[in-house]
Design a protein around this motif. Structure first.
Motif, mmCIF file in Angstrom:
data_model
loop_
_atom_site.group_PDB
_atom_site.id
_atom_site.type_symbol
_atom_site.label_atom_id
_atom_site.label_comp_id
_atom_site.label_asym_id
_atom_site.label_seq_id
_atom_site.Cartn_x
_atom_site.Cartn_y
_atom_site.Cartn_z
ATOM 1 N N LEU A 1 -13.031 -57.084 5.422
ATOM 2 C CA LEU A 1 -14.264 -57.866 5.352
ATOM 3 C C LEU A 1 -14.866 -57.824 3.947
ATOM 4 O O LEU A 1 -15.327 -58.843 3.417
ATOM 5 C CB LEU A 1 -15.268 -57.347 6.372
ATOM 6 N N GLU A 2 -14.858 -56.638 3.337
ATOM 7 C CA GLU A 2 -15.415 -56.510 1.993
ATOM 8 C C GLU A 2 -14.619 -57.342 0.991
ATOM 9 O O GLU A 2 -15.185 -58.033 0.140
ATOM 10 C CB GLU A 2 -15.417 -55.039 1.571
ATOM 11 N N LEU A 3 -13.291 -57.311 1.096
ATOM 12 C CA LEU A 3 -12.461 -58.108 0.196
ATOM 13 C C LEU A 3 -12.696 -59.593 0.409
ATOM 14 O O LEU A 3 -12.669 -60.382 -0.539
ATOM 15 C CB LEU A 3 -10.985 -57.772 0.416
ATOM 16 N N GLY A 4 -12.922 -60.000 1.668
ATOM 17 C CA GLY A 4 -13.202 -61.408 1.938
ATOM 18 C C GLY A 4 -14.488 -61.872 1.280
ATOM 19 O O GLY A 4 -14.536 -62.954 0.679
ATOM 20 N N VAL A 5 -15.534 -61.049 1.368
ATOM 21 C CA VAL A 5 -16.812 -61.402 0.741
ATOM 22 C C VAL A 5 -16.666 -61.465 -0.780
ATOM 23 O O VAL A 5 -17.159 -62.401 -1.435
ATOM 24 C CB VAL A 5 -17.898 -60.387 1.144
ATOM 25 N N LEU A 6 -15.963 -60.485 -1.344
ATOM 26 C CA LEU A 6 -15.764 -60.481 -2.796
ATOM 27 C C LEU A 6 -14.958 -61.696 -3.245
ATOM 28 O O LEU A 6 -15.265 -62.332 -4.258
ATOM 29 C CB LEU A 6 -15.049 -59.192 -3.217
ATOM 30 N N ALA B 1 -8.969 -64.492 9.629
ATOM 31 C CA ALA B 1 -7.955 -64.566 10.687
ATOM 32 C C ALA B 1 -6.855 -63.536 10.451
ATOM 33 O O ALA B 1 -6.379 -62.884 11.394
ATOM 34 C CB ALA B 1 -7.374 -65.976 10.759
ATOM 35 N N LEU B 2 -6.450 -63.365 9.196
ATOM 36 C CA LEU B 2 -5.432 -62.354 8.868
ATOM 37 C C LEU B 2 -5.965 -60.950 9.116
ATOM 38 O O LEU B 2 -5.232 -60.081 9.599
ATOM 39 C CB LEU B 2 -5.002 -62.512 7.411
ATOM 40 N N VAL B 3 -7.240 -60.736 8.788
ATOM 41 C CA VAL B 3 -7.842 -59.421 9.032
ATOM 42 C C VAL B 3 -7.852 -59.107 10.523
ATOM 43 O O VAL B 3 -7.497 -57.996 10.953
ATOM 44 C CB VAL B 3 -9.275 -59.364 8.447
ATOM 45 N N ALA C 1 -20.429 -38.334 18.922
ATOM 46 C CA ALA C 1 -19.174 -37.588 19.033
ATOM 47 C C ALA C 1 -17.973 -38.433 18.643
ATOM 48 O O ALA C 1 -16.939 -37.897 18.244
ATOM 49 C CB ALA C 1 -18.996 -37.074 20.471
ATOM 50 N N SER C 2 -18.102 -39.755 18.722
ATOM 51 C CA SER C 2 -16.978 -40.625 18.344
ATOM 52 C C SER C 2 -16.728 -40.627 16.845
ATOM 53 O O SER C 2 -15.656 -41.029 16.380
ATOM 54 C CB SER C 2 -17.250 -42.057 18.810
ATOM 55 N N GLY C 3 -17.724 -40.207 16.061
ATOM 56 C CA GLY C 3 -17.580 -40.206 14.603
ATOM 57 C C GLY C 3 -17.944 -41.520 13.947
ATOM 58 O O GLY C 3 -17.943 -41.624 12.709
ATOM 59 N N LEU C 4 -18.288 -42.542 14.731
ATOM 60 C CA LEU C 4 -18.595 -43.849 14.153
ATOM 61 C C LEU C 4 -19.802 -43.828 13.217
ATOM 62 O O LEU C 4 -19.767 -44.487 12.169
ATOM 63 C CB LEU C 4 -18.814 -44.869 15.276
ATOM 64 N N PRO C 5 -20.885 -43.090 13.540
ATOM 65 C CA PRO C 5 -21.997 -43.069 12.581
ATOM 66 C C PRO C 5 -21.596 -42.513 11.218
ATOM 67 O O PRO C 5 -22.056 -43.005 10.178
ATOM 68 C CB PRO C 5 -23.033 -42.172 13.274
ATOM 69 N N LEU C 6 -20.755 -41.484 11.199
ATOM 70 C CA LEU C 6 -20.321 -40.909 9.920
ATOM 71 C C LEU C 6 -19.414 -41.876 9.161
ATOM 72 O O LEU C 6 -19.501 -41.991 7.930
ATOM 73 C CB LEU C 6 -19.594 -39.585 10.176
ATOM 74 N N VAL C 7 -18.540 -42.577 9.893
ATOM 75 C CA VAL C 7 -17.683 -43.579 9.247
ATOM 76 C C VAL C 7 -18.544 -44.685 8.648
ATOM 77 O O VAL C 7 -18.326 -45.124 7.511
ATOM 78 C CB VAL C 7 -16.677 -44.161 10.256
ATOM 79 N N ALA C 8 -19.540 -45.155 9.414
ATOM 80 C CA ALA C 8 -20.419 -46.212 8.916
ATOM 81 C C ALA C 8 -21.201 -45.740 7.692
ATOM 82 O O ALA C 8 -21.349 -46.488 6.711
ATOM 83 C CB ALA C 8 -21.382 -46.645 10.026
ATOM 84 N N ALA C 9 -21.676 -44.497 7.718
ATOM 85 C CA ALA C 9 -22.421 -43.971 6.571
ATOM 86 C C ALA C 9 -21.531 -43.881 5.334
ATOM 87 O O ALA C 9 -21.942 -44.240 4.220
ATOM 88 C CB ALA C 9 -22.999 -42.595 6.911
ATOM 89 N N GLY C 10 -20.294 -43.426 5.518
ATOM 90 C CA GLY C 10 -19.368 -43.364 4.394
ATOM 91 C C GLY C 10 -19.034 -44.732 3.847
ATOM 92 O O GLY C 10 -18.938 -44.927 2.624
ATOM 93 N N TYR C 11 -18.862 -45.703 4.736
ATOM 94 C CA TYR C 11 -18.567 -47.066 4.290
ATOM 95 C C TYR C 11 -19.732 -47.648 3.502
ATOM 96 O O TYR C 11 -19.547 -48.239 2.441
ATOM 97 C CB TYR C 11 -18.241 -47.942 5.495
ATOM 98 N N LEU C 12 -20.963 -47.486 4.024
ATOM 99 C CA LEU C 12 -22.128 -48.020 3.331
ATOM 100 C C LEU C 12 -22.315 -47.360 1.968
ATOM 101 O O LEU C 12 -22.680 -48.023 0.993
ATOM 102 C CB LEU C 12 -23.376 -47.829 4.193
ATOM 103 N N ALA C 13 -22.043 -46.049 1.897
ATOM 104 C CA ALA C 13 -22.144 -45.363 0.612
ATOM 105 C C ALA C 13 -21.106 -45.897 -0.376
ATOM 106 O O ALA C 13 -21.389 -46.072 -1.567
ATOM 107 C CB ALA C 13 -21.966 -43.853 0.812
ATOM 108 N N THR C 14 -19.902 -46.175 0.128
ATOM 109 C CA THR C 14 -18.853 -46.729 -0.734
ATOM 110 C C THR C 14 -19.221 -48.116 -1.222
ATOM 111 O O THR C 14 -19.031 -48.444 -2.403
ATOM 112 C CB THR C 14 -17.520 -46.777 0.027
ATOM 113 N N VAL C 15 -19.739 -48.958 -0.322
ATOM 114 C CA VAL C 15 -20.151 -50.304 -0.713
ATOM 115 C C VAL C 15 -21.262 -50.239 -1.754
ATOM 116 O O VAL C 15 -21.261 -50.985 -2.740
ATOM 117 C CB VAL C 15 -20.610 -51.101 0.527
#
Length: 208
Positions: A94-99, A122-124, A185-199
């Protein structure tokens, strides 16, 4: 830079790299290589990737009803379908598509850029799972050591004992007490936080 210009072009083209402020595309590429190359190197050298794999393999043994011993756990796949890193392929796509849209729209027009963006999305949607599995296997996990596997086994045994005690007492474990704890417990909040920090890092340092 004047000294470099007086000395003439180097055989390696270093003057072009040092003058990258005149070439935004080259500057962006160098920054991306620096960030992702460094991150990947740290991941491969870090023991966290081995512990990550041991966690996945132990969880797979528990879910498959296998005995918790080194032989059985070592046979399990270190790629886990519910790991938070499975979202990396989709998020990066998604990030590459926006860029790509922002880079192409001024040159080819918004209509063509939207068409290419839809094709890319569609490829993503088609390939994000295999790409995420490859990222998880090659970058965020590696073959664990025996000590790392034993650490995973101890954690699993402690968790199973805790669940057994909670079951005997008629209480649900914290992870089953509500939607918040299940999501955490799924880890999704931490993944989202890491992604937002990277962006944020990319948009403030790489894409500026």
């Amino acid at each position: 830079r004047p000294a470099l210009a007086e000395a003439g072009p180097s055989p390696f083209g270093w003057e072009a790299l040092l003058a990258a402020d005149a070439n935004p595309a080259l500057l962006m590429a160098c920054r991306l290589l620096f960030i992702f190359g460094g991150v990947l190197l740290l991941l491969r050298l870090s023991p966290l990737t081995g512990l990550h794999a041991a966690e996945h393999m132990t969880a797979a043994a528990v879910e498959n009803g296998e005995p918790l011993d080194l032989v059985r756990v070592r046979r399990q796949d270190r790629v886990h379908p519910r790991c938070g890193t499975m979202l990396i392929g989709a998020l990066v796509g998604l990030e590459l598509g926006v860029l790509g849209f922002n880079a192409l729209a001024p040159g080819i027009g918004s209509l063509w850029a939207v068409g290419l963006l839809l094709l890319w999305l569609a490829l993503v949607l088609r390939y994000w799972k295999p790409v995420s599995r490859a990222i998880q296997r090659e970058l965020t996990t590696k073959a664990p050591t025996e000590a790392q596997l034993r650490s995973g086994l101890r954690a699993a045994e402690a968790l199973m004992a805790q669940r057994a005690r909670a079951s005997d007492a008629g209480k649900l474990p914290k992870g089953a007490q509500g939607l918040f704890w299940r999501v955490w417990a799924s880890g999704l909040p931490l993944v989202a936080a890491g992604y937002l920090a990277t962006v944020w890092l990319l948009r403030t340092w790489v894409y500026r």
